[in-house]
Design a protein around this motif. Structure first.
Motif, PDB file in Angstrom:
ATOM      1  N   GLN A   9     -10.871  -0.213   2.884  1.00  0.00           N
ATOM      2  CA  GLN A   9     -10.396   0.555   1.727  1.00  0.00           C
ATOM      3  C   GLN A   9     -11.179   1.855   1.570  1.00  0.00           C
ATOM      4  N   GLY A  10     -12.481   1.790   1.821  1.00  0.00           N
ATOM      5  CA  GLY A  10     -13.307   2.992   1.750  1.00  0.00           C
ATOM      6  C   GLY A  10     -12.974   3.993   2.838  1.00  0.00           C
ATOM      7  N   SER A  11     -12.321   3.510   3.901  1.00  0.00           N
ATOM      8  CA  SER A  11     -11.910   4.379   5.009  1.00  0.00           C
ATOM      9  C   SER A  11     -10.467   4.866   4.855  1.00  0.00           C
ATOM     10  N   GLY A  12      -9.874   4.592   3.696  1.00  0.00           N
ATOM     11  CA  GLY A  12      -8.520   5.076   3.420  1.00  0.00           C
ATOM     12  C   GLY A  12      -7.412   4.161   3.894  1.00  0.00           C
ATOM     13  N   ILE A  13      -7.744   2.909   4.181  1.00  0.00           N
ATOM     14  CA  ILE A  13      -6.750   1.953   4.661  1.00  0.00           C
ATOM     15  C   ILE A  13      -6.246   1.107   3.485  1.00  0.00           C
ATOM     16  N   ASN A  14      -4.925   1.049   3.319  1.00  0.00           N
ATOM     17  CA  ASN A  14      -4.314   0.225   2.283  1.00  0.00           C
ATOM     18  C   ASN A  14      -4.281  -1.227   2.751  1.00  0.00           C
ATOM     19  N   THR A  15      -4.578  -2.170   1.859  1.00  0.00           N
ATOM     20  CA  THR A  15      -4.612  -3.581   2.234  1.00  0.00           C
ATOM     21  C   THR A  15      -3.518  -4.354   1.500  1.00  0.00           C
TER      22      THR A  15
ATOM     23  N   ILE B 284      -8.913  -8.616  -4.390  1.00  0.00           N
ATOM     24  CA  ILE B 284      -9.343  -7.255  -4.063  1.00  0.00           C
ATOM     25  C   ILE B 284      -8.353  -6.507  -3.177  1.00  0.00           C
ATOM     26  N   ALA B 285      -7.271  -7.177  -2.747  1.00  0.00           N
ATOM     27  CA  ALA B 285      -6.257  -6.490  -1.948  1.00  0.00           C
ATOM     28  C   ALA B 285      -5.534  -5.451  -2.800  1.00  0.00           C
ATOM     29  N   ASN B 286      -5.152  -4.347  -2.185  1.00  0.00           N
ATOM     30  CA  ASN B 286      -4.430  -3.310  -2.925  1.00  0.00           C
ATOM     31  C   ASN B 286      -3.048  -3.785  -3.374  1.00  0.00           C
ATOM     32  N   GLU B 287      -2.398  -4.571  -2.529  1.00  0.00           N
ATOM     33  CA  GLU B 287      -1.051  -5.059  -2.825  1.00  0.00           C
ATOM     34  C   GLU B 287      -0.937  -6.527  -2.414  1.00  0.00           C
ATOM     35  N   LYS B 288       0.009  -7.221  -3.052  1.00  0.00           N
ATOM     36  CA  LYS B 288       0.392  -8.562  -2.626  1.00  0.00           C
ATOM     37  C   LYS B 288       1.884  -8.516  -2.303  1.00  0.00           C
ATOM     38  N   ALA B 289       2.285  -9.241  -1.274  1.00  0.00           N
ATOM     39  CA  ALA B 289       3.692  -9.195  -0.880  1.00  0.00           C
ATOM     40  C   ALA B 289       4.139 -10.567  -0.401  1.00  0.00           C
TER      41      ALA B 289
ATOM     42  N   ALA C 129      -3.738  -2.499   6.487  1.00  0.00           N
ATOM     43  CA  ALA C 129      -4.287  -3.764   6.962  1.00  0.00           C
ATOM     44  C   ALA C 129      -3.525  -4.892   6.282  1.00  0.00           C
ATOM     45  N   ILE C 130      -2.896  -5.753   7.076  1.00  0.00           N
ATOM     46  CA  ILE C 130      -2.161  -6.902   6.553  1.00  0.00           C
ATOM     47  C   ILE C 130      -3.070  -8.123   6.604  1.00  0.00           C
TER      48      ILE C 130
ATOM     49  N   ALA D 116      -1.973  -8.294   1.025  1.00  0.00           N
ATOM     50  CA  ALA D 116      -2.171  -9.728   1.240  1.00  0.00           C
ATOM     51  C   ALA D 116      -0.832 -10.448   1.155  1.00  0.00           C
ATOM     52  N   ALA D 117      -0.577 -11.320   2.105  1.00  0.00           N
ATOM     53  CA  ALA D 117       0.653 -12.110   2.104  1.00  0.00           C
ATOM     54  C   ALA D 117       0.513 -13.287   1.152  1.00  0.00           C
ATOM     55  N   SER D 118       1.493 -13.440   0.261  1.00  0.00           N
ATOM     56  CA  SER D 118       1.479 -14.558  -0.686  1.00  0.00           C
ATOM     57  C   SER D 118       2.894 -14.875  -1.119  1.00  0.00           C
TER      58      SER D 118
END
Length: 245
Positions: free
Chosen positions: A166-172, A210-215, A193-194, A174-176
């Motif tokens: 995340q600090g390197s600009g990568i969106n995270t 702490i994931a940016n998104e959940k999907a 990052a998935i 999480a599968a749920s």
């Protein structure tokens, strides 16, 4: 398991450690009292190596020779550091794609995921040092050799890796299966990052938080979950589909 991936006996394991050979997992006989094995365990714990205490019968099944109560599985590959993986990916790829496996324990699922990751152009796979499936000859077989074509990074803690990404600009993401948003509702064309969770528990709560998104994936039948390797393939190929448009 390939015999070439096994190191058994107290002194061979000690020599493997001295030679800095990559040891992925160690099986130790339950209730065995041996100062030399205790010293080996201390070294292994410093390196966050997965240790399983098992019955004698398990060790005899792994190795028919005199194992002296200890069998180590060596890795067929060299792991890369998280920093090297992320820096090289950002330098060479406009929108890098990473895969984080949170405690995937079944070697067949692990191998199948690596095969799909290689086919979908994933820049690197991140796993935790403790608790996951071993990187062994069985992994090579189930991945159809894909393990040799994709960088794999072992980290002490998945959460720290996510913070670094995340600090390197990568969106995270999480599968749920409980997520309100479907994977088809998200934009997957930026650095990504998935995160895929374990077979039984899914992504751990602390990682999910702490994931940016959940999907989630739409489930239209009676069964409420997919095999993790299948779900991972759908996530990765939806990412490929968006990036090819």
């Amino acid at each position: 398991m390939n015999k070439e991936s096994l190191v058994f006996g107290i002194y061979p394991v000690i020599e493997a450690l001295k030679a800095e050979q990559t040891i992925d997992k160690v099986f130790i006989q339950k209730d065995l009292s041996n100062p030399k094995i205790e010293a080996i365990v201390a070294d292994l714990e410093k390196n966050q190596t997965t240790i399983s205490y098992v019955p004698l019968e398990k060790l005899d099944k792994l190795c028919r020779s005199n194992h002296q109560g200890i069998v180590a599985i060596t890795s067929p590959i060299e792991f890369v550091s998280l920093e090297t993986l992320v820096e090289s990916s950002l330098e060479n790829t406009k929108a890098p794609l990473f895969l984080i496996l949170d405690q995937i324990s079944d070697v067949r699922n692990f191998g199948a995921i690596l095969r799909t990751a290689e086919c979908t152009g994933v820049n690197g796979v991140i796993i935790q040092k403790k608790g996951g499936a071993p990187v062994s000859g069985d992994t090579v077989k189930t991945s159809a050799g894909a393990i040799f074509n994709i960088p794999i990074c072992k980290v002490d803690h998945i959460k720290d890796a996510i913070y670094y990404l995340q600090g390197s600009g990568i969106n995270t993401i999480a599968a749920s299966e409980k997520a309100q948003k479907s994977i088809y509702d998200l934009t997957l064309t930026t650095g990504l990052a998935i995160i895929m969770g374990s077979e039984g528990k899914g992504v751990s709560k602390s990682v999910m938080n702490i994931a940016n998104e959940k999907a989630s994936l739409p489930l239209l039948g009676e069964i409420n979950s997919l095999n993790v390797s299948v779900a991972c393939a759908v996530f990765l190929y939806e990412t490929v589909r968006q990036r090819l448009q």
